[in-house]
Structures are given as structure tokens and as C-alpha cells.
Write an enzyme that holds these catalytic residues in place. Structure first.
Site, PDB file in Angstrom:
ATOM      1  N   SER A 155      15.777   1.945 -11.515  1.00 35.45           N
ATOM      2  CA  SER A 155      15.538   0.394 -11.929  1.00 35.45           C
ATOM      3  C   SER A 155      14.270   0.244 -12.991  1.00 35.45           C
ATOM      4  CB  SER A 155      15.458  -0.229 -10.914  1.00 35.45           C
ATOM      5  OG  SER A 155      14.182   0.050 -10.148  1.00 35.45           O
ATOM      6  N   ILE A 209      11.363   0.118 -15.426  1.00 35.12           N
ATOM      7  CA  ILE A 209      11.149   0.656 -16.780  1.00 35.12           C
ATOM      8  C   ILE A 209      11.950   2.152 -16.846  1.00 35.12           C
ATOM      9  CG2 ILE A 209       8.889   1.862 -18.051  1.00 35.12           C
ATOM     10  CD1 ILE A 209       7.195  -0.243 -16.871  1.00 35.12           C
ATOM     11  N   SER A 224      -0.747   1.700 -15.690  1.00 32.90           N
ATOM     12  CA  SER A 224      -0.624   0.219 -15.793  1.00 32.90           C
ATOM     13  C   SER A 224      -1.962  -0.443 -16.294  1.00 32.90           C
ATOM     14  CB  SER A 224      -0.619  -0.371 -14.178  1.00 32.90           C
ATOM     15  OG  SER A 224      -0.898  -1.797 -14.171  1.00 32.90           O
ATOM     16  N   TYR A 237      -3.171  -0.742  -5.152  1.00 35.73           N
ATOM     17  CA  TYR A 237      -2.081  -0.446  -6.178  1.00 35.73           C
ATOM     18  C   TYR A 237      -3.323  -0.266  -7.429  1.00 35.73           C
ATOM     19  CZ  TYR A 237       0.922  -1.044 -10.432  1.00 35.73           C
ATOM     20  OH  TYR A 237       1.494  -1.012 -11.598  1.00 35.73           O
ATOM     21  N   LYS A 271      -3.639   3.599  -9.551  1.00 34.42           N
ATOM     22  CA  LYS A 271      -3.386   3.795 -10.767  1.00 34.42           C
ATOM     23  C   LYS A 271      -4.844   4.202 -11.630  1.00 34.42           C
ATOM     24  CE  LYS A 271       0.645   2.480 -11.383  1.00 34.42           C
ATOM     25  NZ  LYS A 271       1.719   3.623 -11.581  1.00 34.42           N
ATOM     26  N   SER A 281      11.229  -6.486 -13.888  1.00 40.03           N
ATOM     27  CA  SER A 281      11.513  -5.433 -12.963  1.00 40.03           C
ATOM     28  C   SER A 281      11.735  -5.956 -11.667  1.00 40.03           C
ATOM     29  CB  SER A 281      10.383  -4.414 -13.032  1.00 40.03           C
ATOM     30  OG  SER A 281       9.335  -4.682 -12.472  1.00 40.03           O
TER      31      SER A 281
END
Length: 351
Positions: A75, A77, A205, A218, A222, A253
Site C-alpha cells: 500500500s 508509497i 521522512s 516515529y 527515522k 496513504s
């Protein structure tokens, strides 16, 4: 990353020296450059280097015939990138946990007309099951006889107050977003080094470059992911090992629906709304960055792109400006929602 913005400024300065006191020409050059930024570049949805390479560099079709393995391809990207590469005639392997979704992606790839059924390998894989990585890699080599590019795209996002996030959430998120990707990349890196060439493309990101509120785990994952691959880049200089780190901003997304929160086992279960870059546009720019072996690229709509430049080159301005920006505005930039702060477990009165 070489930034053409500052290359251009340097050229203006050089011309300034060469032209001496010819103030008229200096003014014309400066006005022309500012006009370029205002009317040509500023509407862009990527950094200046990628913007130029999309127009002047190698097209995505130059990757035709290469073998690319994409994780997290069911799903978002990952799916859009698989379809774009298939359109260009790239042979691909697609991995994720859902066989059903992978088969749908495979059919979309075939429908582009760029590949045949045997050019799309469906390879179900739970990235957190490290003991499956070697077998999955062997399956790619067995099917295609080679691997040229690994796209490390698997991952999930997270929302929650910094002080309230359970440590188990951090561990779970790092297990998927960092350690699983590094585990697979280490297997592939040995193959690339023995082969004498290879290419890693890593989905980071904008949160991998700057701090994002209400997403501490998160954001940290990254940053860690970029740290691992930047170390690999320096350590293997001269080994013909290309590394492309892609930093997307808000993109269409279903990532938020499966987002971690502050407590392990909880999910946000809401989607992003508002202004976001389409997954297809992001995938095209992603593919351009791979085709041209760019080191690091930023893919985002305004004003996120401008914020990235300010944070990179004028951090004092960002620090000053954040004093006057409400948290709700920053959250809405990321999620496009009026209720974005509440989603993260924070009431508006706490701003």
C-alpha cells in the site's frame, strides 16, 4: 547533499567579483535568480536538486531491466513505487505481510504494460521475523538470478505525548522501522559488496530531518535509520555502493490508520485529510532519485518544503518561529486535521 540553491548563490557571488563595479549587471543577476525561485521553483514539491534532475537527469525508464526489491509494497508509497517502476520495465519483487494485497499490486503492475507476470515476484514477508530474511533474499536471487536495488520501505507511524509513550511502543516501533530494515540490508549488503555494486533506497521522512511533535518514537526511528545508512555511506566510500535516502512529507496513504499511539496495542484508526502529496507523485520522484542515484532527497508540498530548508540552513529562524506557532498548526501541517492534536491524546487547552 549538494544543494543547487547555494551553488547558484555562489555563482552569483563569483560573477559579482568578475564584473567588479558593474552594479547594473549584478542587480539583473540577483533579480533573475530571485524570480527563478519565486515563479519557477517555489511551487515545486521536492528539493532543488531533485527538481533539476527530474527535468535534466536520467529518466525512470533508464532503470529498465534492473531488479528492484521493495519492502512494505502492499500500500501507500511502496505500492505506488512498484507500479511506477513496473511501468518503466523494471523487474520487481514486492514484499509485505498481506498476500492478498500484494497480488492486487502485482496485477496493477502488469496492467501498466511495462512488465510480464514473471517480472513481478510476490514475496510475502513479515519484516519483524528476522529469521525469514535470508530465505526471502535467496528467493529473489533464485527467481531473478540477481538483485540491483533494495528499497527499504516497510514501516509504521506513531502519535502520542512524549512523556506518556510506553517504552514497549518505542521498542515495537524501532523493531519494525529500524532493526528489521537493517537486518535485511546487512544480508543484502554482503551480496552487493561481493558483487561489486549495489544500491540501497531508504524511505525516511521529513521527520528524519527535524523533530515532529506528538510522534517521538516515529521521529526517533527515522533519525536512527538515517544514521545507520549515513554511516554505511561513509564506511563504504569507493565500494560502488549507492545509497539514496528519501524524505517524504505528508503523502496520501493509510499509514495513520495503523498508527501506534502511546499504549502498545492501540491504533489511531483515522486517516489523514487535507493537503497531501499523492502517492503516485511521490513514487515518481522517488523513482527519479533512484535512477539518478541521488544521496538524499526531500519530497513535500509547501510549506513543509520551505520549513525543511529553513531547518537545514537557518535553524535559528525555526527556533525563533516555533515560539509563535501553536501546536495545532504544526499538527495540521502534518496530518491535515483540525482534530490532529486530540488524535495524539492532547487536549487543546494544553497548548
Amino acid at each position: 547533499m549538494v544543494d543547487w540553491f547555494y551553488v547558484a548563490l555562489g555563482l552569483v557571488g563569483l560573477l559579482h567579483l568578475l564584473l567588479g563595479c558593474c552594479t547594473f549587471y549584478q542587480i539583473i543577476l540577483l533579480i533573475s535568480f530571485l524570480a527563478f525561485l519565486r515563479y519557477i521553483y517555489l511551487p515545486a514539491d521536492c528539493d532543488i536538486v531533485l527538481w533539476l534532475y527530474e527535468r535534466l537527469g536520467q529518466p525512470v525508464e533508464s532503470l529498465k531491466g534492473r531488479v528492484v526489491w521493495i519492502t512494505g509494497a502492499s500500500s501507500g508509497i511502496g505500492e505506488a513505487l512498484a507500479v511506477r517502476l513496473a511501468q518503466a520495465g523494471v523487474r520487481i519483487a514486492i514484499s509485505a505481510r498481506s498476500v492478498e494485497n500484494l497480488n492486487k499490486v502485482k496485477q496493477r503492475c502488469i496492467d501498466t504494460g511495462g512488465v510480464q507476470e514473471n517480472d513481478v515476484l510476490v514475496l510475502p514477508l513479515d519484516m519483524t521475523q528476522y529469521d525469514q530474511h535470508q530465505a526471502a533474499f535467496d528467493a529473489v536471487i533464485r527467481h531473478y538470478g540477481e538483485l540491483d536495488i533494495l528499497v527499504s520501505n516497510a514501516g509504521r507511524t506513531q502519535r502520542g505525548r512524549w512523556e506518556m509513550i510506553e517504552l514497549d511502543v518505542d521498542r515495537e516501533l524501532f523493531n519494525l522501522n529500524v532493526f528489521s530494515l537493517i537486518s535485511l540490508a546487512r544480508i543484502v549488503s554482503k551480496y552487493f559488496l561481493e558483487k561489486g555494486q549495489g544500491h540501497f533506497a531508504v524511505t525516511s521522512s521529513t521527520a528524519g530531518k527535524l523533530g515532529v511533535p506528538m510522534s517521538a518514537a516515529y521521529t526517533a526511528s527515522k533519525h536512527a535509520l538515517q544514521g545507520y545508512f549515513e554511516c554505511l555511506r561513509l564506511e563504504k566510500t569507493g565500494f560502488n555502493l549507492a545509497i539514496t535516502v528519501v524524505c517524504p512529507g505528508p503523502v496520501e496513504s493509510n499509514l495513520l490508520k495503523a498508527s501506534f499511539t502511546e499504549k502498545l496495542g492501540e491504533h489511531v484508526k483515522k486517516d489523514r485529510i487535507g493537503k497531501r502529496l499523492s502517492a503516485e507523485r511521490c513514487a515518481h520522484l522517488f523513482a527519479v532519485s533512484i535512477a539518478n542515484k541521488l544521496s538524499e532527497v526531500w519530497i513535500a508540498d509547501q510549506p513543509v518544503l520551505t520549513i525543511m530548508y529553513l531547518f537545514q540552513y537557518f535553524p535559528f529562524l525555526i527556533s525563533f518561529g516555533l515560539r509563535f506557532l501553536p501546536l495545532s498548526y504544526i499538527m495540521k501541517l502534518r496530518d491535515g486535521r483540525d482534530d490532529a492534536v486530540q488524535i495524539s491524546g492532547v487536549q487543546k487547552k494544553q497548548q
